[in-house]
Design a protein around this motif. Sequence first.
Motif, PDB file in Angstrom:
ATOM      1  N   TYR A 160      46.311  41.710  43.204  1.00  0.00           N
ATOM      2  CA  TYR A 160      46.563  42.735  42.186  1.00  0.00           C
ATOM      3  C   TYR A 160      46.144  42.252  40.799  1.00  0.00           C
ATOM      4  O   TYR A 160      45.826  43.055  39.926  1.00  0.00           O
ATOM      5  N   LEU A 161      46.144  40.921  40.607  1.00  0.00           N
ATOM      6  CA  LEU A 161      45.785  40.379  39.297  1.00  0.00           C
ATOM      7  C   LEU A 161      44.291  40.460  39.015  1.00  0.00           C
ATOM      8  O   LEU A 161      43.852  40.204  37.891  1.00  0.00           O
ATOM      9  N   PHE A 163      42.646  42.910  38.581  1.00  0.00           N
ATOM     10  CA  PHE A 163      42.436  43.963  37.584  1.00  0.00           C
ATOM     11  C   PHE A 163      42.126  43.374  36.209  1.00  0.00           C
ATOM     12  O   PHE A 163      41.280  43.891  35.471  1.00  0.00           O
ATOM     13  N   PHE A 164      42.796  42.274  35.851  1.00  0.00           N
ATOM     14  CA  PHE A 164      42.672  41.717  34.502  1.00  0.00           C
ATOM     15  C   PHE A 164      41.288  41.130  34.238  1.00  0.00           C
ATOM     16  O   PHE A 164      40.939  40.879  33.081  1.00  0.00           O
ATOM     17  N   GLY A 171      45.321  46.749  42.095  1.00  0.00           N
ATOM     18  CA  GLY A 171      45.944  46.433  40.814  1.00  0.00           C
ATOM     19  C   GLY A 171      45.499  47.364  39.703  1.00  0.00           C
ATOM     20  O   GLY A 171      46.213  47.552  38.714  1.00  0.00           O
ATOM     21  N   VAL A 174      48.037  50.108  39.753  1.00  0.00           N
ATOM     22  CA  VAL A 174      49.391  49.653  39.428  1.00  0.00           C
ATOM     23  C   VAL A 174      49.515  49.314  37.943  1.00  0.00           C
ATOM     24  O   VAL A 174      50.414  49.807  37.245  1.00  0.00           O
ATOM     25  N   ILE A 175      48.627  48.491  37.451  1.00  0.00           N
ATOM     26  CA  ILE A 175      48.760  47.996  36.083  1.00  0.00           C
ATOM     27  C   ILE A 175      48.391  49.076  35.058  1.00  0.00           C
ATOM     28  O   ILE A 175      49.084  49.254  34.051  1.00  0.00           O
ATOM     29  N   SER A 176      47.323  49.818  35.327  1.00  0.00           N
ATOM     30  CA  SER A 176      46.985  50.905  34.404  1.00  0.00           C
ATOM     31  C   SER A 176      48.045  52.000  34.460  1.00  0.00           C
ATOM     32  O   SER A 176      48.347  52.641  33.446  1.00  0.00           O
ATOM     33  N   ILE A 178      51.249  51.499  34.970  1.00  0.00           N
ATOM     34  CA  ILE A 178      52.376  51.015  34.162  1.00  0.00           C
ATOM     35  C   ILE A 178      52.097  51.251  32.676  1.00  0.00           C
ATOM     36  O   ILE A 178      52.970  51.708  31.923  1.00  0.00           O
ATOM     37  N   ASN A 179      50.872  50.941  32.259  1.00  0.00           N
ATOM     38  CA  ASN A 179      50.521  51.126  30.848  1.00  0.00           C
ATOM     39  C   ASN A 179      50.582  52.589  30.427  1.00  0.00           C
ATOM     40  O   ASN A 179      50.878  52.898  29.267  1.00  0.00           O
ATOM     41  N   VAL A 186      51.342  54.305  39.975  1.00  0.00           N
ATOM     42  CA  VAL A 186      51.863  52.962  40.258  1.00  0.00           C
ATOM     43  C   VAL A 186      52.258  52.845  41.725  1.00  0.00           C
ATOM     44  O   VAL A 186      51.870  51.884  42.417  1.00  0.00           O
TER      45      VAL A 186
END
Length: 224
Positions: A160-161, A163-164, A171, A174-176, A178-179, A186
């Motif tokens: 999932y990481l 994405f960064f 990810g 999930v991460i976008s 959350i933002n 998510v």
Amino acid sequence: MGVLGQLITAWRYLLAHSDKFLELLRQHVALVFSSVFLAIAVAVPLGILATRNERVKGIILGLGNIAQTIPTLAIIALVFPLLGIGFLPAFVGLFTYAVLPILTNTITGIEDVDDGTVRAAKGMGMTDWEILRKIQLPLAVPVIFAGIRTSTVINVGTAYLAFFIGGGGLGLWVISGINLYNMPQVLAGAIPGALLAITLDSLFALVEKQLNGEATQADGAVTG
């Protein structure tokens, strides 16, 4: 909205964006399995080498332990100047995390083969290489496979990481999500990953059980 309502909304979101979901899932699975496959190709030979030389074993395990303590994002940050963004730096981070469980289990599996079995093999006139190839490795396979199982399940979550660093995968949702405070997005990204990890773990557990049975039979054939 209750939990059931959120799940229904997430399911609808997934269906509405099914093409994107399949693309992200493919990227996620590719990251996990490619990194684990390379980890197997590297860790198993290194584990075999480590069992043949205590000094080499200390160096290999030391490097493996150091790599395991570095967070995946830190590894990605370290390789970023060399590899840029995208699949490759994410792959390197996942590969680094996948190596140690397979490496340690390879060493443990080989070293834990019963001394009586090894002596019986030597009594049959086998060389050290033949003992490794025909006795120790087959008996160590269940333990090695347990390390592969651990690495695979861990990497499903760690991926999932990616994405960064622009590596794709679930990810992204999930991460976008959350933002953007987009809970359906998510959940549509998180739940499939959890189900993937559970499914892989269950399948690997079945294979591991089968391998344990075969190893027990092989051990009995040598010592019997």
